[in-house]
Scaffold this active site. Structure first.
Site, PDB file in Angstrom:
ATOM      1  CG  ASP A 172      35.625 -16.421  22.124  1.00 25.70           C
ATOM      2  OD1 ASP A 172      35.873 -17.202  21.191  1.00 25.70           O
ATOM      3  OD2 ASP A 172      36.106 -16.557  23.259  1.00 25.70           O
ATOM      4  CG  ASP A 201      41.930 -15.116  33.137  1.00 29.00           C
ATOM      5  OD1 ASP A 201      41.404 -16.089  32.509  1.00 29.00           O
ATOM      6  OD2 ASP A 201      41.866 -13.950  32.726  1.00 29.00           O
ATOM      7  CG  HIS A 259      39.284 -16.448  29.950  1.00 32.98           C
ATOM      8  ND1 HIS A 259      40.411 -15.679  29.758  1.00 32.98           N
ATOM      9  CD2 HIS A 259      39.342 -17.383  28.970  1.00 32.98           C
ATOM     10  CE1 HIS A 259      41.095 -16.123  28.734  1.00 32.98           C
ATOM     11  NE2 HIS A 259      40.471 -17.165  28.240  1.00 32.98           N
ATOM     12  CD  GLU A 295      39.486 -12.056  30.157  1.00 32.87           C
ATOM     13  OE1 GLU A 295      39.666 -13.091  30.842  1.00 32.87           O
ATOM     14  OE2 GLU A 295      40.284 -11.698  29.275  1.00 32.87           O
TER      15      GLU A 295
HETATM   16  C1  F6R Z   1      38.525 -19.324  22.718  1.00 35.83           C
HETATM   17  C2  F6R Z   1      38.057 -19.144  24.077  1.00 35.83           C
HETATM   18  C3  F6R Z   1      38.986 -19.053  25.231  1.00 35.83           C
HETATM   19  C4  F6R Z   1      40.007 -20.188  25.269  1.00 35.83           C
HETATM   20  C5  F6R Z   1      40.949 -20.018  26.449  1.00 35.83           C
HETATM   21  C6  F6R Z   1      42.042 -21.056  26.455  1.00 35.83           C
HETATM   22  O1  F6R Z   1      37.445 -19.338  21.821  1.00 35.83           O
HETATM   23  O2  F6R Z   1      36.889 -19.032  24.242  1.00 35.83           O
HETATM   24  O3  F6R Z   1      38.240 -19.067  26.425  1.00 35.83           O
HETATM   25  O4  F6R Z   1      39.343 -21.410  25.349  1.00 35.83           O
HETATM   26  O5  F6R Z   1      41.560 -18.754  26.395  1.00 35.83           O
HETATM   27  O6  F6R Z   1      42.883 -20.844  25.373  1.00 35.83           O
HETATM   28  P1  F6R Z   1      43.974 -21.926  24.964  1.00 35.83           P
HETATM   29  O7  F6R Z   1      43.222 -23.120  24.540  1.00 35.83           O
HETATM   30  O8  F6R Z   1      44.720 -21.297  23.809  1.00 35.83           O
HETATM   31  O9  F6R Z   1      44.811 -22.146  26.163  1.00 35.83           O
END
Ligand code: F6R
Length: 269
Positions: free
Chosen positions: A67, A136, A138, A143
């Site tokens: 992303d 959450d 995701h 989301e």
């Molecule tokens: C980032 C991504 C997100 C993260 C998720 C966890 O490329 O795709 O889904 O993996 O938000 O983020 P952290 O690792 O910062 O807790």
């Protein structure tokens, strides 16, 4: 879904690096899906170390990031392109032209998704996808209530994700509310998936992902449908799992089986 529980984040990082290394050694031109965020940093440090000190080469590897924020240029410190350059690509021998991150500055962000899907397809699909999970539930920026059949597209971030990520932006700085993300179906198309999570703040999401119902309300629960997903978590992230003891027992049994009969079975192509 295989669940591996580690005493701490470092042993988790080291095991995930072993798995990535085995993939690249078996198929030097592997196509790897990558994530940003704090979770994979330990893995990336391990990979850099294995490149610098033990000759692991990424010369032929191709990567696709999950992303990117919309409206944040690649050279902005908070762009995911910049994150990848700083935390991995600049420190290994990968050919940067083989590293793809969705273009958050495209004139028409709505056109990026279909083109990204085509690029993944032209590369032969993703051999190994690395994932983190949001508090959450995701994955990528899919989301809660994202379609389980979604492909790469623009998504609006939830207030929770915006808040979780606000630590990376200065208070007076533009903070993106939109992102381009691989879809849940795009992720499920990967031949092998490794989802990493550590820390107590991930315990609810991990429980919902592994033991909750399959539901778009917890997008990560879609991984229950995937044939070759390994969830690597530390004790804190595993703390709310009802069948924690069972997963550890399965781990021991599997170790034994794999050692005896199919040592490189997990490698995919
Ligand atoms: C980032 C991504 C997100 C993260 C998720 C966890 O490329 O795709 O889904 O993996 O938000 O983020 P952290 O690792 O910062 O807790």
């Amino acid at each position: 879904m295989e669940v591996l529980i580690f005493p701490d984040a470092q042993s988790l990082a080291s095991k995930s690096a072993d798995l990535v290394e085995s993939q690249i050694k078996a198929f030097p031109d592997s196509v790897i899906g990558l994530a940003t965020g704090s979770t994979p940093l330990g893995l990336y440090r391990e990979l850099i170390d294995r490149h610098s000190n033990y000759g692991l080469s990424f010369k032929l590897v191709k990567t696709f990031n999950l992303d990117e924020y919309v409206g944040v240029p690649g050279d902005h410190p908070q762009s995911y392109r910049n994150f990848m350059d700083e935390n991995l690509f600049n420190n290994i021998d990968i050919d940067k032209t083989n590293t793809e991150v969705p273009d958050g500055m495209a004139e028409n962000p709505l056109k990026v998704g279909p083109a990204y899907e085509k690029m993944i397809e032209d590369a032969g699909g993703i051999d190994l996808q690395i994932l983190g999970v949001g508090t959450d539930g995701h994955i990528g920026f899919n989301e809660p209530t994202s379609s389980l059949g979604s492909i790469t597209r623009v998504k609006t971030l939830t207030m929770q994700t915006i808040e979780d990520n606000s630590r990376f932006f200065k208070p007076d700085e533009f903070q993106p509310k939109l992102a381009i993300t691989m879809g849940i179906q795009t992720i499920l198309n990967a031949r092998r998936i490794l989802l990493l999570a550590h820390g107590e703040n991930k315990a609810d999401a991990v429980r919902d992902m592994v033991e909750g119902p399959l539901s778009s309300f917890c997008p990560a629960s879609a991984l229950q449908l995937h044939q070759r997903t390994t969830i690597l978590i530390d004790e804190s992230a595993a703390s709310k799992l009802t069948l924690k003891g069972y997963y550890k027992f399965v781990g021991e049994m599997q170790d034994d089986l794999v050692r005896k009969h199919r040592p490189s079975d997990w490698i995919s192509r």
